[in-house]
Design an enzyme around this catalytic site. Sequence first.
Site, PDB file in Angstrom:
ATOM      1  N   GLU A 135     -17.648  -3.481  24.585  1.00  0.00           N
ATOM      2  CA  GLU A 135     -16.901  -4.742  24.593  1.00  0.00           C
ATOM      3  C   GLU A 135     -15.768  -4.769  23.575  1.00  0.00           C
ATOM      4  O   GLU A 135     -14.684  -5.288  23.848  1.00  0.00           O
ATOM      5  CB  GLU A 135     -17.838  -5.926  24.326  1.00  0.00           C
ATOM      6  CG  GLU A 135     -18.808  -6.237  25.444  1.00  0.00           C
ATOM      7  CD  GLU A 135     -20.132  -5.514  25.295  1.00  0.00           C
ATOM      8  OE1 GLU A 135     -21.075  -5.848  26.029  1.00  0.00           O
ATOM      9  OE2 GLU A 135     -20.218  -4.616  24.426  1.00  0.00           O
ATOM     10  N   HIS A 171      -3.854   3.362  -3.651  1.00  0.00           N
ATOM     11  CA  HIS A 171      -4.017   2.868  -2.283  1.00  0.00           C
ATOM     12  C   HIS A 171      -3.294   1.541  -2.056  1.00  0.00           C
ATOM     13  O   HIS A 171      -2.473   1.427  -1.149  1.00  0.00           O
ATOM     14  CB  HIS A 171      -5.503   2.697  -1.937  1.00  0.00           C
ATOM     15  CG  HIS A 171      -5.732   1.928  -0.665  1.00  0.00           C
ATOM     16  ND1 HIS A 171      -5.632   2.502   0.575  1.00  0.00           N
ATOM     17  CD2 HIS A 171      -6.027   0.623  -0.454  1.00  0.00           C
ATOM     18  CE1 HIS A 171      -5.866   1.582   1.506  1.00  0.00           C
ATOM     19  NE2 HIS A 171      -6.107   0.439   0.905  1.00  0.00           N
ATOM     20  N   HIS A 211     -28.926 -14.993  24.774  1.00  0.00           N
ATOM     21  CA  HIS A 211     -27.906 -14.842  25.800  1.00  0.00           C
ATOM     22  C   HIS A 211     -27.237 -16.162  26.170  1.00  0.00           C
ATOM     23  O   HIS A 211     -26.435 -16.202  27.106  1.00  0.00           O
ATOM     24  CB  HIS A 211     -28.505 -14.194  27.054  1.00  0.00           C
ATOM     25  CG  HIS A 211     -28.661 -12.707  26.934  1.00  0.00           C
ATOM     26  ND1 HIS A 211     -29.349 -12.116  25.908  1.00  0.00           N
ATOM     27  CD2 HIS A 211     -28.191 -11.691  27.718  1.00  0.00           C
ATOM     28  CE1 HIS A 211     -29.322 -10.800  26.064  1.00  0.00           C
ATOM     29  NE2 HIS A 211     -28.620 -10.519  27.145  1.00  0.00           N
ATOM     30  N   HIS A 214       0.846  -1.196   0.000  1.00  0.00           N
ATOM     31  CA  HIS A 214       0.000   0.000   0.000  1.00  0.00           C
ATOM     32  C   HIS A 214       0.884   1.249   0.000  1.00  0.00           C
ATOM     33  O   HIS A 214       1.240   1.765   1.063  1.00  0.00           O
ATOM     34  CB  HIS A 214      -0.903   0.001   1.231  1.00  0.00           C
ATOM     35  CG  HIS A 214      -1.779  -1.206   1.346  1.00  0.00           C
ATOM     36  ND1 HIS A 214      -1.308  -2.430   1.757  1.00  0.00           N
ATOM     37  CD2 HIS A 214      -3.110  -1.371   1.087  1.00  0.00           C
ATOM     38  CE1 HIS A 214      -2.293  -3.305   1.755  1.00  0.00           C
ATOM     39  NE2 HIS A 214      -3.396  -2.697   1.360  1.00  0.00           N
TER      40      HIS A 214
END
Length: 648
Positions: free
Chosen positions: A401, A264, A463, A35
């Site tokens: 999280e 890129h 859950h 890159h």
Amino acid sequence: MESKLEVRDLPLLEKCAHTLRFLCADMVQKANSGHPGVAMGLSEVAVVLGKHVRLNPHNVHWLNRDRLVFSGGHASALVYALLHLWGFDVSLEDLKSFRQLDSKTPGHLEFGHTQGVEITTGPLGQGFANAVGFALASQIAQNLLDMSSINHKVYCLCGDGDLQEGISYEGASLAGHLQLDNLIVIYDSNAITIEGGTHLAFSEDVPGRFKAQGWEVLECDGHNFLEIDRILTQAQTATRPTLIIANTTIGKGAVGLEGSAKVHGAPLGVEVLERSKSAVGLSGEFTIPAEIAHAFSLQEKGRALESEWQHYLETKPALQARIAHLQAKDFSKTLYPSFEVGKMIATRASNGAILNALSEAYLGFLGGSADLAPSNNTHLKAQQDCLPPDFGRNVHFGIREHAMAALSNAIANYGLFVPFCATFFVFSDYLAPSLRLSALMGNQVFYIFTHDSIGVGEDGATHQPIEHLSHLRALPNFYVFRPMDAHENVRCWQVALSLQKSCAFVLSRQNLEVLESTSLEAVQKGGYILHVSPTPPQVSLVSSGSEVHVCLQAAQLLEKQGVGVQVVSVPCFDLLIEQDQVYLESLFVGKVLAVEAGRGLEWWRFAHDVLSMESFGKSAPGSTLFTHFGFSAQNIVQRAQILLERPC
């Protein structure tokens, strides 16, 4: 603070930028992979940043060094080129071996593989959150030591891709909340992503976003040396985290390709590269004039900075002793809790007592939960909250999280701490990229996951983790512990600490009977015989966690029927598969039935039959669900009987 650059410096700075820019382009061209665009566009920023960073190439572990994080790990050519020019152990031959087998210069940055790389940043956005973690770690270090011994900065270079990833929102939010004034993020705003201009998918008010999150926001022309220097100097005295928006052109200097998405992620091509070099008076490949090499070098400056720091420490023997304690990461004096045999204790609860014992033994043990400390049992009772101005060891990550795990990776890499972080096991999906990077780096982070199975109960299928154990066990260089009771939990921690690797603890919500303590040696092997019949075993029942207790009940019923049984507890499948064949054959005697309240796919490696979850869970009390899905002593007996009737 005064700016470091003057107008008279500009001719040399420009030569430095051209040299760096085309050194990166040469690396990509020779590898025919990489890159070049970001590296070329950031060259002016990188040159000026080298005048500000406090690094010592002679000692990459110097504690008070600045931490430099490249969130766009694909811009590795720029990092390797800088490390070489700054004087780290990255040679010109290493640059020429970019992206080749076993080189020091892999395609994306890898901690522990290349000297000077602070952390592995592969997935976009990770490095941004890592930088927040480094900044937080330094604030905690200041609290434990003093502001003169720890006064460095944390720099992060990021791009449009990093800011589009959700983890950057989480990290920036927490950094602003904690007022991490030692954090400086340089945003390479070149308005280009792989598919084209950022207008295709990204149009938010970035300054407004960061100001709303409590950041200082500055802006500069990313190709103007004096402006970059002025803004970096201003950021040194900020009282909150700083975002510097550096407006750049991707592929700067690439004739005909500047500002294009084409530059890129692909080499410029020999013709474009030659014309581009010629335009700025350069020629040849991997050319670094002596004048430029001297201008870049940080060796003399770095040695002087560390020497000054060491001189300060020599006047503070108590401070030196505390640093040595933190760096040793010694848990040998831990007074582990004891538990009454026969008592019913959830492993999440026994784990909470163990965490507190560890924190009392070692000052660098710290962590917290994603807003779940009361449920995860992770609160360190004798420690302060990690909030300004007193950055204690109880970290409140908030409901973040993804960033929580990335922060923990950086805290582990900082050099003074052993962190843990926690949430419900089903939410480990949010942590997956960082868990994988933990395993890849081989650092030491403890991931605490509670509510480990359908035993979660009434919260229902959303859950109840089903596939998660199999997922984590599939990670190389990562150890998953699922203890059956409080005593085995203690042994698991003793083993896990000795591994000095990242580990997960998968713990029950429901209470489990405390059995007699087993030996440390048994748990070190990952699995061991917990119970064996007086008669030769015809069937081996193998399980972990809460299911071990059900297997023990089933063994009693089978023995009454005259069937010889052995029950094998496997608190760590990852350690088990490292054992030799002789030991494994001693565990898996006769017909082998594995029992796990999850997918259990990995058990087919050893078992003739696996009683596992073949669907998602349901909403009902945990004990009801265990019976409903067949995790009862009676059903295990039936499965064992059917298995025994099968021909070998």
